[in-house]
Design an enzyme around this catalytic site. Sequence first.
Site, PDB file in Angstrom:
ATOM      1  N   CYS A   2     -31.710 -14.560 -25.223  1.00 63.84           N
ATOM      2  CA  CYS A   2     -32.280 -14.672 -26.563  1.00 63.84           C
ATOM      3  C   CYS A   2     -31.461 -15.629 -27.429  1.00 63.84           C
ATOM      4  O   CYS A   2     -30.284 -15.846 -27.203  1.00 63.84           O
ATOM      5  CB  CYS A   2     -32.368 -13.329 -27.263  1.00 63.84           C
ATOM      6  SG  CYS A   2     -33.230 -12.084 -26.332  1.00 63.84           S
ATOM      7  N   ARG A  27     -31.311 -20.347 -23.302  1.00 59.82           N
ATOM      8  CA  ARG A  27     -30.768 -18.986 -23.346  1.00 59.82           C
ATOM      9  C   ARG A  27     -31.802 -17.925 -23.008  1.00 59.82           C
ATOM     10  O   ARG A  27     -31.471 -16.761 -22.777  1.00 59.82           O
ATOM     11  CB  ARG A  27     -30.193 -18.703 -24.732  1.00 59.82           C
ATOM     12  CG  ARG A  27     -28.977 -19.537 -25.054  1.00 59.82           C
ATOM     13  CD  ARG A  27     -28.419 -19.102 -26.372  1.00 59.82           C
ATOM     14  NE  ARG A  27     -27.930 -17.751 -26.299  1.00 59.82           N
ATOM     15  CZ  ARG A  27     -26.647 -17.410 -26.233  1.00 59.82           C
ATOM     16  NH1 ARG A  27     -25.746 -18.357 -26.241  1.00 59.82           N
ATOM     17  NH2 ARG A  27     -26.284 -16.166 -26.186  1.00 59.82           N
ATOM     18  N   TRP A  77     -35.569 -13.361 -24.317  1.00 65.29           N
ATOM     19  CA  TRP A  77     -35.486 -13.002 -22.886  1.00 65.29           C
ATOM     20  C   TRP A  77     -35.674 -11.495 -22.874  1.00 65.29           C
ATOM     21  O   TRP A  77     -34.819 -10.746 -23.329  1.00 65.29           O
ATOM     22  CB  TRP A  77     -34.122 -13.403 -22.331  1.00 65.29           C
ATOM     23  CG  TRP A  77     -33.986 -13.216 -20.848  1.00 65.29           C
ATOM     24  CD1 TRP A  77     -34.285 -14.125 -19.881  1.00 65.29           C
ATOM     25  CD2 TRP A  77     -33.477 -12.056 -20.172  1.00 65.29           C
ATOM     26  NE1 TRP A  77     -34.007 -13.596 -18.647  1.00 65.29           N
ATOM     27  CE2 TRP A  77     -33.509 -12.326 -18.791  1.00 65.29           C
ATOM     28  CE3 TRP A  77     -33.017 -10.810 -20.586  1.00 65.29           C
ATOM     29  CZ2 TRP A  77     -33.092 -11.415 -17.835  1.00 65.29           C
ATOM     30  CZ3 TRP A  77     -32.601  -9.895 -19.627  1.00 65.29           C
ATOM     31  CH2 TRP A  77     -32.641 -10.205 -18.273  1.00 65.29           C
ATOM     32  N   ASN A 103     -30.678 -10.234 -31.469  1.00 63.94           N
ATOM     33  CA  ASN A 103     -30.164 -10.379 -30.102  1.00 63.94           C
ATOM     34  C   ASN A 103     -29.376  -9.129 -29.767  1.00 63.94           C
ATOM     35  O   ASN A 103     -28.646  -8.624 -30.623  1.00 63.94           O
ATOM     36  CB  ASN A 103     -29.183 -11.555 -30.013  1.00 63.94           C
ATOM     37  CG  ASN A 103     -29.890 -12.885 -29.930  1.00 63.94           C
ATOM     38  OD1 ASN A 103     -31.111 -12.951 -29.944  1.00 63.94           O
ATOM     39  ND2 ASN A 103     -29.111 -13.952 -29.879  1.00 63.94           N
ATOM     40  N   GLY A 104     -29.466  -8.667 -28.543  1.00 62.74           N
ATOM     41  CA  GLY A 104     -28.702  -7.489 -28.133  1.00 62.74           C
ATOM     42  C   GLY A 104     -29.634  -6.337 -27.808  1.00 62.74           C
ATOM     43  O   GLY A 104     -30.840  -6.540 -27.598  1.00 62.74           O
ATOM     44  N   GLU A 495     -21.795 -19.951  -3.457  1.00 62.16           N
ATOM     45  CA  GLU A 495     -22.246 -20.688  -4.637  1.00 62.16           C
ATOM     46  C   GLU A 495     -23.382 -21.658  -4.275  1.00 62.16           C
ATOM     47  O   GLU A 495     -24.341 -21.812  -5.027  1.00 62.16           O
ATOM     48  CB  GLU A 495     -21.053 -21.422  -5.275  1.00 62.16           C
ATOM     49  CG  GLU A 495     -21.369 -22.275  -6.489  1.00 62.16           C
ATOM     50  CD  GLU A 495     -22.019 -21.537  -7.654  1.00 62.16           C
ATOM     51  OE1 GLU A 495     -22.064 -20.293  -7.664  1.00 62.16           O
ATOM     52  OE2 GLU A 495     -22.519 -22.209  -8.571  1.00 62.16           O
ATOM     53  N   LYS A 499     -27.002 -21.427  -6.035  1.00 63.15           N
ATOM     54  CA  LYS A 499     -27.644 -22.552  -6.724  1.00 63.15           C
ATOM     55  C   LYS A 499     -29.063 -22.738  -6.180  1.00 63.15           C
ATOM     56  O   LYS A 499     -30.004 -22.909  -6.935  1.00 63.15           O
ATOM     57  CB  LYS A 499     -26.861 -23.862  -6.529  1.00 63.15           C
ATOM     58  CG  LYS A 499     -25.616 -24.022  -7.341  1.00 63.15           C
ATOM     59  CD  LYS A 499     -25.822 -24.240  -8.827  1.00 63.15           C
ATOM     60  CE  LYS A 499     -25.894 -22.979  -9.599  1.00 63.15           C
ATOM     61  NZ  LYS A 499     -24.758 -22.196  -9.900  1.00 63.15           N
ATOM     62  N   GLU A 502     -31.447 -19.842  -7.198  1.00 62.95           N
ATOM     63  CA  GLU A 502     -31.712 -19.816  -8.646  1.00 62.95           C
ATOM     64  C   GLU A 502     -32.794 -20.793  -9.066  1.00 62.95           C
ATOM     65  O   GLU A 502     -33.622 -20.467  -9.908  1.00 62.95           O
ATOM     66  CB  GLU A 502     -30.442 -20.251  -9.403  1.00 62.95           C
ATOM     67  CG  GLU A 502     -29.524 -19.165  -9.809  1.00 62.95           C
ATOM     68  CD  GLU A 502     -28.427 -19.682 -10.732  1.00 62.95           C
ATOM     69  OE1 GLU A 502     -27.693 -20.606 -10.343  1.00 62.95           O
ATOM     70  OE2 GLU A 502     -28.316 -19.146 -11.840  1.00 62.95           O
ATOM     71  N   LYS A 617     -29.299 -18.205 -19.790  1.00 66.79           N
ATOM     72  CA  LYS A 617     -27.984 -18.830 -19.621  1.00 66.79           C
ATOM     73  C   LYS A 617     -26.842 -17.835 -19.781  1.00 66.79           C
ATOM     74  O   LYS A 617     -25.878 -17.869 -19.030  1.00 66.79           O
ATOM     75  CB  LYS A 617     -27.832 -19.978 -20.626  1.00 66.79           C
ATOM     76  CG  LYS A 617     -26.550 -20.764 -20.494  1.00 66.79           C
ATOM     77  CD  LYS A 617     -26.533 -21.586 -19.227  1.00 66.79           C
ATOM     78  CE  LYS A 617     -25.224 -22.322 -19.014  1.00 66.79           C
ATOM     79  NZ  LYS A 617     -25.065 -22.750 -17.620  1.00 66.79           N
TER      80      LYS A 617
HETATM   81  C1  AGP Z   1     -25.034 -19.515 -12.795  1.00 62.76           C
HETATM   82  O1  AGP Z   1     -25.759 -20.557 -12.243  1.00 62.76           O
HETATM   83  C2  AGP Z   1     -25.809 -18.394 -13.268  1.00 62.76           C
HETATM   84  N1  AGP Z   1     -26.854 -18.779 -14.125  1.00 62.76           N
HETATM   85  C3  AGP Z   1     -25.127 -17.081 -13.544  1.00 62.76           C
HETATM   86  O2  AGP Z   1     -24.823 -16.543 -12.297  1.00 62.76           O
HETATM   87  C4  AGP Z   1     -23.848 -17.090 -14.401  1.00 62.76           C
HETATM   88  O3  AGP Z   1     -22.827 -17.706 -13.711  1.00 62.76           O
HETATM   89  C5  AGP Z   1     -23.482 -15.630 -14.730  1.00 62.76           C
HETATM   90  O4  AGP Z   1     -24.499 -15.038 -15.464  1.00 62.76           O
HETATM   91  C6  AGP Z   1     -22.171 -15.525 -15.473  1.00 62.76           C
HETATM   92  O5  AGP Z   1     -22.209 -16.151 -16.716  1.00 62.76           O
HETATM   93  P1  AGP Z   1     -20.894 -16.492 -17.489  1.00 62.76           P
HETATM   94  O6  AGP Z   1     -20.104 -17.434 -16.662  1.00 62.76           O
HETATM   95  O7  AGP Z   1     -21.352 -17.123 -18.772  1.00 62.76           O
HETATM   96  O8  AGP Z   1     -20.153 -15.211 -17.717  1.00 62.76           O
END
Ligand code: AGP
Length: 622
Positions: A2, A27, A77, A103-104, A495, A499, A502, A617
């Site tokens: 959000c 976000r 979101w 938000n929250g 990772e 990627k 995702e 995000k």
């Molecule tokens: C990364 O590509 C992701 N979108 C997600 O896994 C992210 O790394 C995770 O939510 C942690 O976020 P942060 O690093 O802001 O704590």
Amino acid sequence: MCGIVGYVGRQSAVDILLEGLTNLEYRGYDSAGIAVNVEGLVELYKAEGKLQNLKDVVAQKRSHIEKSTIGIGHIRWATHGAPTTNNAHPHSCNCGKVAVVHNGIIENYKELREKLEKNGCTFRSQTDTETVAHLVASKYAQVKDLTEAVRLATKELEGAYALCVIHQDVKNTIVATRRNAPLLVGIGEGEYYLASDVPAIIQHTKKAMYINDNEIVTLTPDTMNYIDASKNVLQPKIEMLPWEPVALSKMGYKHFMLKEIHEQPDVVRNVLSGKLRAKDENIVLDEVTLDKETLKNLNRIQIVACGTSLHAAMIGKYIIEDFCGIAVDVEPSSEYIYRKTITDKNTLVIGVSQSGETADTITAVRQAKNNGSHILIVTNRPDSTMAREADSLIPVNAGIEVSVAATKSYMAQVISFYLLAIYMAEAKSGVGVDSLTSSDANWLNELKHELIVLPQKIEEVLAHKEDIQACAKKFSNSKDFIFIARGINFPTALEGALKLKEISYINATGYTAGELKHGPIAMLDESMPVLSVLMQGKVYEKILSNSEEAKARNARMIALTNSSDPKLNDLFEAIIRIPESNELISPILAIVPLQLLAYYIAEFLGKDVDQPRNLAKSVTVE
Ligand code: AGP
């Protein structure tokens, strides 16, 4: 998750709100809305789906809405209630005079809702937020003061919130407050902005003030009234935001993700700058405050993180154990917070987070802080909630990352862990815990040299992106993907798989290569691509054997390697080559082609690369 934006001033609010929401769209993006005050009436405009849908709704009444010089906006979101127009923010009360964006999560919303319904409030959504709108309206009816109404309402709220509220009877005024969710005020000339994150307002002002938990600001075009929860007047602490508006442009790249992948050589230079000056000089980490006593008594390190940051942490574990001989545990924050953790003042707890706002990681570090541990935060946002919990800080300096899929922030986190591991090895020897022999010192100096020359090597990888694009095309129709690696590159496999899943929604999984034959090998056939991260060093031959085993089950083999061995041509259908490096440094180079591979596959499949479905995000709810 959000995003919130607010404006009160003398300009028309609508474009400021929509532009702010555009810059926050990364976000969360399943519905959006704004509330404005046109000729004395609060009006709400909302739409489900992408922000463009809201823009289309607004366009139909633009000449009318443009008259408003005040407004609040939100991009959602969904947590409570589906992503529908009704559930989109802003929310209002029975009389329609109040508008709230939030938000929250309001954890006690069910009890509040029951109470409010008994008192005659009619709810139009399934959200937790709507309770706030009704609650503020009912408090306002009693006290006839919007700031006080918000203050009294928040006393009844449990959970996390950043809130902006307007009321039809209180002209040109926004009241905002927060608890465990970020919110800042942007300061202009005869105008104020509100935002849950810097990108929403950086186009307009760099002068800003962060609101702390339980503080309340009341903004009109010319005044800012700033109080705490007990109504004490506070002095605003105004700062200049260290962001440039250009960070929000794609700079000619098709997607932010591609731009951010290409920024990585400069990101490495930035991270190293001032910290690693020369190979024979000690690492300088200005904001790491581990004193001699703490260093001497340190008996273990725990690292907490989520997602991509967790993978960076796993590399951190490997190198800290290797360089410093201290036991390191890495755990997803969401697991760490629900078990009995053995931490004390001799445990260093490291929280890793791009955003610094990930709820689980914030809870984990707070939990450890309560146990007396020294808290070190590795984050891209030194202005974040998590950074404020830190005893020691490593700001990773990746610059703003817009694409939901983290790339350059991962690079910056991993480099930061190398700096930290070398720093700790040097510092421990400085306090006489472990003395570095001359061969240790030479070896560390060699690693430092490798770090210094890394940016050019990453540039070399990027220069061959067409080869990776060709490989992506070849495998883009695969339904599943397996990544295998061992040792320090196991997190690289995880990772790379993260990627890919995702942004392309292909079912991709990373395995330690040695585990393949303990189960996953059952999945292999001629339709399954297996990508081996095959770096020269102590596990090279082992992974090669594991790759042979996979090939023998007809899997389609891809190598990501820094070896020029011609024999690989027989085993692998596709080979992605990267420059040679020390095995310990290889994860930094190896991740770049995997980011590009994921990017190009998603692009071939026509996916929404920067805003993949269901994701946001920063995950500010547990
Ligand atoms: C990364 O590509 C992701 N979108 C997600 O896994 C992210 O790394 C995770 O939510 C942690 O976020 P942060 O690093 O802001 O704590």
